[in-house]
Design a protein around this motif. Structure first.
Motif, PDB file in Angstrom:
ATOM      1  N   SER A  18       0.836  -1.209   0.000  1.00 21.84           N
ATOM      2  CA  SER A  18       0.000   0.000   0.000  1.00 21.84           C
ATOM      3  C   SER A  18       0.863   1.249   0.000  1.00 21.84           C
ATOM      4  N   ALA A  19       1.937   1.220   0.777  1.00 24.48           N
ATOM      5  CA  ALA A  19       2.847   2.369   0.844  1.00 24.48           C
ATOM      6  C   ALA A  19       3.522   2.610  -0.502  1.00 24.48           C
ATOM      7  N   VAL A  20       4.026   1.556  -1.103  1.00 21.82           N
ATOM      8  CA  VAL A  20       4.734   1.696  -2.379  1.00 21.82           C
ATOM      9  C   VAL A  20       3.790   2.200  -3.470  1.00 21.82           C
ATOM     10  N   LEU A  21       2.614   1.584  -3.567  1.00 23.40           N
ATOM     11  CA  LEU A  21       1.663   2.005  -4.601  1.00 23.40           C
ATOM     12  C   LEU A  21       1.163   3.426  -4.358  1.00 23.40           C
ATOM     13  N   GLY A  22       0.876   3.751  -3.098  1.00 19.20           N
ATOM     14  CA  GLY A  22       0.384   5.090  -2.784  1.00 19.20           C
ATOM     15  C   GLY A  22       1.416   6.157  -3.067  1.00 19.20           C
ATOM     16  N   ILE A  23       2.636   5.927  -2.624  1.00 20.32           N
ATOM     17  CA  ILE A  23       3.699   6.916  -2.834  1.00 20.32           C
ATOM     18  C   ILE A  23       3.990   7.093  -4.319  1.00 20.32           C
ATOM     19  N   SER A  24       4.074   5.999  -5.060  1.00 15.47           N
ATOM     20  CA  SER A  24       4.378   6.123  -6.490  1.00 15.47           C
ATOM     21  C   SER A  24       3.233   6.809  -7.240  1.00 15.47           C
ATOM     22  N   SER A  25       2.013   6.459  -6.910  1.00 14.56           N
ATOM     23  CA  SER A  25       0.869   7.057  -7.587  1.00 14.56           C
ATOM     24  C   SER A  25       0.737   8.543  -7.267  1.00 14.56           C
ATOM     25  N   LEU A  26       0.808   8.881  -5.994  1.00 15.43           N
ATOM     26  CA  LEU A  26       0.613  10.278  -5.606  1.00 15.43           C
ATOM     27  C   LEU A  26       1.803  11.158  -5.962  1.00 15.43           C
ATOM     28  N   SER A  27       2.990  10.584  -6.031  1.00 16.36           N
ATOM     29  CA  SER A  27       4.137  11.408  -6.413  1.00 16.36           C
ATOM     30  C   SER A  27       4.045  11.827  -7.873  1.00 16.36           C
ATOM     31  N   LEU A  28       3.444  10.987  -8.707  1.00 16.20           N
ATOM     32  CA  LEU A  28       3.242  11.383 -10.107  1.00 16.20           C
ATOM     33  C   LEU A  28       2.285  12.568 -10.193  1.00 16.20           C
ATOM     34  N   GLY A  29       1.225  12.531  -9.390  1.00 13.39           N
ATOM     35  CA  GLY A  29       0.293  13.663  -9.362  1.00 13.39           C
ATOM     36  C   GLY A  29       0.941  14.903  -8.787  1.00 13.39           C
ATOM     37  N   TYR A  30       1.765  14.722  -7.758  1.00 17.83           N
ATOM     38  CA  TYR A  30       2.439  15.860  -7.125  1.00 17.83           C
ATOM     39  C   TYR A  30       3.350  16.574  -8.124  1.00 17.83           C
ATOM     40  N   ARG A  31       3.979  15.819  -8.988  1.00 19.37           N
ATOM     41  CA  ARG A  31       4.866  16.427  -9.982  1.00 19.37           C
ATOM     42  C   ARG A  31       4.104  17.369 -10.903  1.00 19.37           C
ATOM     43  N   GLU A  32       2.810  17.139 -11.058  1.00 22.12           N
ATOM     44  CA  GLU A  32       1.995  17.987 -11.925  1.00 22.12           C
ATOM     45  C   GLU A  32       1.402  19.177 -11.177  1.00 22.12           C
ATOM     46  N   HIS A  33       0.761  18.919 -10.028  1.00 20.58           N
ATOM     47  CA  HIS A  33       0.033  20.000  -9.368  1.00 20.58           C
ATOM     48  C   HIS A  33       0.803  20.666  -8.229  1.00 20.58           C
ATOM     49  N   ARG A  34       1.864  20.067  -7.747  1.00 19.18           N
ATOM     50  CA  ARG A  34       2.763  20.634  -6.726  1.00 19.18           C
ATOM     51  C   ARG A  34       2.083  20.979  -5.398  1.00 19.18           C
ATOM     52  N   SER A  35       0.969  20.338  -5.099  1.00 20.83           N
ATOM     53  CA  SER A  35       0.299  20.551  -3.815  1.00 20.83           C
ATOM     54  C   SER A  35       0.583  19.347  -2.906  1.00 20.83           C
ATOM     55  N   HIS A  79      -6.092   9.487  -2.382  1.00 26.85           N
ATOM     56  CA  HIS A  79      -6.199   9.306  -3.833  1.00 26.85           C
ATOM     57  C   HIS A  79      -7.293  10.194  -4.426  1.00 26.85           C
ATOM     58  N   ILE A  80      -8.387  10.357  -3.699  1.00 25.28           N
ATOM     59  CA  ILE A  80      -9.467  11.234  -4.171  1.00 25.28           C
ATOM     60  C   ILE A  80      -8.987  12.683  -4.222  1.00 25.28           C
ATOM     61  N   VAL A  81      -8.294  13.124  -3.171  1.00 26.09           N
ATOM     62  CA  VAL A  81      -7.750  14.490  -3.151  1.00 26.09           C
ATOM     63  C   VAL A  81      -6.763  14.679  -4.291  1.00 26.09           C
ATOM     64  N   ASN A  82      -5.905  13.702  -4.523  1.00 29.19           N
ATOM     65  CA  ASN A  82      -4.924  13.791  -5.605  1.00 29.19           C
ATOM     66  C   ASN A  82      -5.628  13.902  -6.960  1.00 29.19           C
ATOM     67  N   ARG A  83      -6.672  13.119  -7.148  1.00 34.88           N
ATOM     68  CA  ARG A  83      -7.399  13.161  -8.417  1.00 34.88           C
ATOM     69  C   ARG A  83      -8.044  14.531  -8.629  1.00 34.88           C
ATOM     70  N   ARG A  84      -8.642  15.068  -7.571  1.00 34.88           N
ATOM     71  CA  ARG A  84      -9.268  16.392  -7.693  1.00 34.88           C
ATOM     72  C   ARG A  84      -8.227  17.465  -7.975  1.00 34.88           C
ATOM     73  N   CYS A  89      -5.867  21.257 -11.894  1.00 32.63           N
ATOM     74  CA  CYS A  89      -4.534  21.809 -12.138  1.00 32.63           C
ATOM     75  C   CYS A  89      -4.516  22.583 -13.457  1.00 32.63           C
ATOM     76  N   GLU A  90      -4.056  23.818 -13.398  1.00 30.33           N
ATOM     77  CA  GLU A  90      -3.989  24.652 -14.600  1.00 30.33           C
ATOM     78  C   GLU A  90      -2.839  24.238 -15.506  1.00 30.33           C
ATOM     79  N   GLN A  91      -1.770  23.686 -14.954  1.00 28.31           N
ATOM     80  CA  GLN A  91      -0.634  23.262 -15.760  1.00 28.31           C
ATOM     81  C   GLN A  91      -0.980  22.047 -16.615  1.00 28.31           C
TER      82      GLN A  91
END
Length: 93
Positions: A18-35, A79-84, A89-91
């Motif tokens: 769960s940690a590995v999948l969550g971190i990898s998934s959310l880090s990809l989103g973080y790279r886009e929206h930076r929140s 994951h829901i927050v990351n998706r939203r 994200c304007e970028q």
């Protein structure tokens, strides 16, 4: 046939997965929206999962299960927050 799921090693392996999948998934989103909001929620969820597992190992069955369930729901919320965040994200547009 599914008795291996009750083994301590299997449960800790699922927490680690769960940690590995969550971190990898959310880090990809973080790279886009930076929140960092989704990553913070993920961290709280992982702490809750680990705490619940430790409580279960020490014999606090009902409390441990409740904390594990809360941790799982918190991971889902991350994951829901990351998706939203990605959708607003304007970028990314």
């Amino acid at each position: 046939g599914l008795s291996f799921l009750v083994d301590e090693r299997t449960e800790w392996a699922l927490v680690a997965l769960s940690a590995v999948l969550g971190i990898s998934s959310l880090s990809l989103g973080y790279r886009e929206h930076r929140s960092p909001r989704a990553l913070i929620i993920l961290g709280i969820g992982l702490v809750l999962l680990a705490t619940g597992r430790i409580l279960e190992e020490r014999g606090v069955e009902v409390g441990g299960v409740a904390v594990v369930v809360l941790g799982g729901l918190t991971l889902a919320a991350a994951h829901i927050v990351n998706r939203r965040l990605c959708h607003t994200c304007e970028q990314c547009e």
